[in-house]
Write a protein that holds these residues in place. Structure first.
Motif, PDB file in Angstrom:
ATOM      1  N   THR A 139      43.451  47.050  47.503  1.00 34.45           N
ATOM      2  CA  THR A 139      43.502  46.659  46.098  1.00 34.45           C
ATOM      3  C   THR A 139      44.718  45.778  45.854  1.00 34.45           C
ATOM      4  O   THR A 139      45.834  46.130  46.237  1.00 34.45           O
ATOM      5  CB  THR A 139      43.556  47.892  45.188  1.00 34.45           C
ATOM      6  OG1 THR A 139      42.377  48.672  45.404  1.00 34.45           O
ATOM      7  CG2 THR A 139      43.626  47.483  43.729  1.00 34.45           C
ATOM      8  N   SER A 186      47.229  43.753  43.234  1.00 39.60           N
ATOM      9  CA  SER A 186      47.755  43.715  41.867  1.00 39.60           C
ATOM     10  C   SER A 186      48.719  42.544  41.767  1.00 39.60           C
ATOM     11  O   SER A 186      49.215  42.036  42.774  1.00 39.60           O
ATOM     12  CB  SER A 186      48.444  45.025  41.503  1.00 39.60           C
ATOM     13  OG  SER A 186      49.516  45.280  42.387  1.00 39.60           O
ATOM     14  N   THR A 207      46.529  37.064  41.067  1.00 36.44           N
ATOM     15  CA  THR A 207      45.550  36.590  42.034  1.00 36.44           C
ATOM     16  C   THR A 207      44.775  35.436  41.405  1.00 36.44           C
ATOM     17  O   THR A 207      44.653  35.350  40.190  1.00 36.44           O
ATOM     18  CB  THR A 207      44.580  37.692  42.462  1.00 36.44           C
ATOM     19  OG1 THR A 207      43.904  38.183  41.310  1.00 36.44           O
ATOM     20  CG2 THR A 207      45.318  38.835  43.139  1.00 36.44           C
ATOM     21  N   THR A 212      41.985  32.838  46.194  1.00 39.46           N
ATOM     22  CA  THR A 212      42.645  33.833  47.048  1.00 39.46           C
ATOM     23  C   THR A 212      41.720  34.262  48.180  1.00 39.46           C
ATOM     24  O   THR A 212      40.532  34.506  47.968  1.00 39.46           O
ATOM     25  CB  THR A 212      43.057  35.057  46.231  1.00 39.46           C
ATOM     26  OG1 THR A 212      44.031  34.667  45.255  1.00 39.46           O
ATOM     27  CG2 THR A 212      43.653  36.140  47.122  1.00 39.46           C
ATOM     28  N   LEU A 268      37.653  35.244  47.500  1.00 39.38           N
ATOM     29  CA  LEU A 268      37.298  35.990  46.306  1.00 39.38           C
ATOM     30  C   LEU A 268      36.342  35.233  45.402  1.00 39.38           C
ATOM     31  O   LEU A 268      35.497  35.847  44.733  1.00 39.38           O
ATOM     32  CB  LEU A 268      38.554  36.371  45.521  1.00 39.38           C
ATOM     33  CG  LEU A 268      39.492  37.368  46.208  1.00 39.38           C
ATOM     34  CD1 LEU A 268      40.610  37.771  45.252  1.00 39.38           C
ATOM     35  CD2 LEU A 268      38.756  38.584  46.703  1.00 39.38           C
ATOM     36  N   ARG A 311      33.842  42.297  48.577  1.00 35.84           N
ATOM     37  CA  ARG A 311      34.860  42.340  47.538  1.00 35.84           C
ATOM     38  C   ARG A 311      34.262  42.797  46.218  1.00 35.84           C
ATOM     39  O   ARG A 311      33.074  42.624  45.966  1.00 35.84           O
ATOM     40  CB  ARG A 311      35.593  40.989  47.401  1.00 35.84           C
ATOM     41  CG  ARG A 311      35.026  40.005  46.369  1.00 35.84           C
ATOM     42  CD  ARG A 311      33.856  39.252  46.861  1.00 35.84           C
ATOM     43  NE  ARG A 311      33.584  38.088  45.992  1.00 35.84           N
ATOM     44  CZ  ARG A 311      32.394  37.542  45.837  1.00 35.84           C
ATOM     45  NH1 ARG A 311      31.346  38.034  46.472  1.00 35.84           N
ATOM     46  NH2 ARG A 311      32.234  36.484  45.061  1.00 35.84           N
ATOM     47  N   ASN A 355      35.424  41.893  42.634  1.00 34.11           N
ATOM     48  CA  ASN A 355      36.377  41.068  41.891  1.00 34.11           C
ATOM     49  C   ASN A 355      36.881  41.754  40.631  1.00 34.11           C
ATOM     50  O   ASN A 355      38.026  41.542  40.219  1.00 34.11           O
ATOM     51  CB  ASN A 355      35.753  39.713  41.547  1.00 34.11           C
ATOM     52  CG  ASN A 355      35.684  38.805  42.753  1.00 34.11           C
ATOM     53  OD1 ASN A 355      36.215  39.116  43.818  1.00 34.11           O
ATOM     54  ND2 ASN A 355      35.037  37.670  42.604  1.00 34.11           N
ATOM     55  N   ASN A 399      39.659  43.697  41.861  1.00 35.66           N
ATOM     56  CA  ASN A 399      40.581  43.026  42.792  1.00 35.66           C
ATOM     57  C   ASN A 399      40.688  43.787  44.103  1.00 35.66           C
ATOM     58  O   ASN A 399      41.792  43.981  44.634  1.00 35.66           O
ATOM     59  CB  ASN A 399      41.969  42.868  42.163  1.00 35.66           C
ATOM     60  CG  ASN A 399      42.079  41.628  41.302  1.00 35.66           C
ATOM     61  OD1 ASN A 399      41.191  40.782  41.296  1.00 35.66           O
ATOM     62  ND2 ASN A 399      43.157  41.514  40.564  1.00 35.66           N
ATOM     63  N   THR A 400      39.550  44.221  44.590  1.00 37.56           N
ATOM     64  CA  THR A 400      39.535  45.055  45.787  1.00 37.56           C
ATOM     65  C   THR A 400      38.643  44.444  46.861  1.00 37.56           C
ATOM     66  O   THR A 400      37.566  43.930  46.556  1.00 37.56           O
ATOM     67  CB  THR A 400      39.038  46.469  45.446  1.00 37.56           C
ATOM     68  OG1 THR A 400      39.947  47.065  44.512  1.00 37.56           O
ATOM     69  CG2 THR A 400      38.966  47.340  46.692  1.00 37.56           C
TER      70      THR A 400
END
Length: 124
Positions: A23, A25, A28, A32, A53, A72, A74, A77-78
């Motif tokens: 994940t 943080s 981003t 990316t 991503l 992923r 989105n 954000n993982t």
């Protein structure tokens, strides 16, 4: 700055499966790239898989192609690494990495952000 936190490592028998998650943080961007590398004792860190991503474009090392799958989420954000048919030689510390790039680099030196690593041990 981007912070990466991995989870999901552990001990598994050969032929089994594990799922790693990373994940991100911080800041981003759509360009990316999130990737997984691994490093076994006494060996150099090696590329495993990456995903862009914005469009989900993926890239794999030949050694894991057809066994591992990167995906992923989105919204969270993982990035996930699904590892199937694990082999003894997959034993390593797995690191999540990220870079903002128009390319999909496979060299660890190209990545700017790294997680702390998670141990994956495959037993016979």
């Amino acid at each position: 700055q981007v912070q990466l936190v991995e989870s999901g490592g552990g001990l598994v028998q050969a032929g089994g499966s594990l799922r790693l998650s990373c994940t991100a943080s911080g800041r981003t961007y759509s360009s990316t790239i999130m990737a997984w590398f691994r490093q076994a004792p006494g060996k150099e860190r090696e590329f495993v898989a990456s995903i862009r991503l914005n469009n989900g474009y993926t890239n794999y090392a030949d050694s894991v192609k057809d066994r591992f799958s990167i995906s992923r989420d989105n919204a969270k954000n993982t990035a996930h690494l699904q590892m199937n048919s694990l082999k003894l030689e997959d034993t390593a510390v797995y690191y999540c990495a990220a870079v903002i790039s128009v390319w999909s680099p496979t060299s660890s030196s190209a990545y700017d952000y790294w997680g702390q690593g998670t141990q994956v041990t495959v037993s016979s």
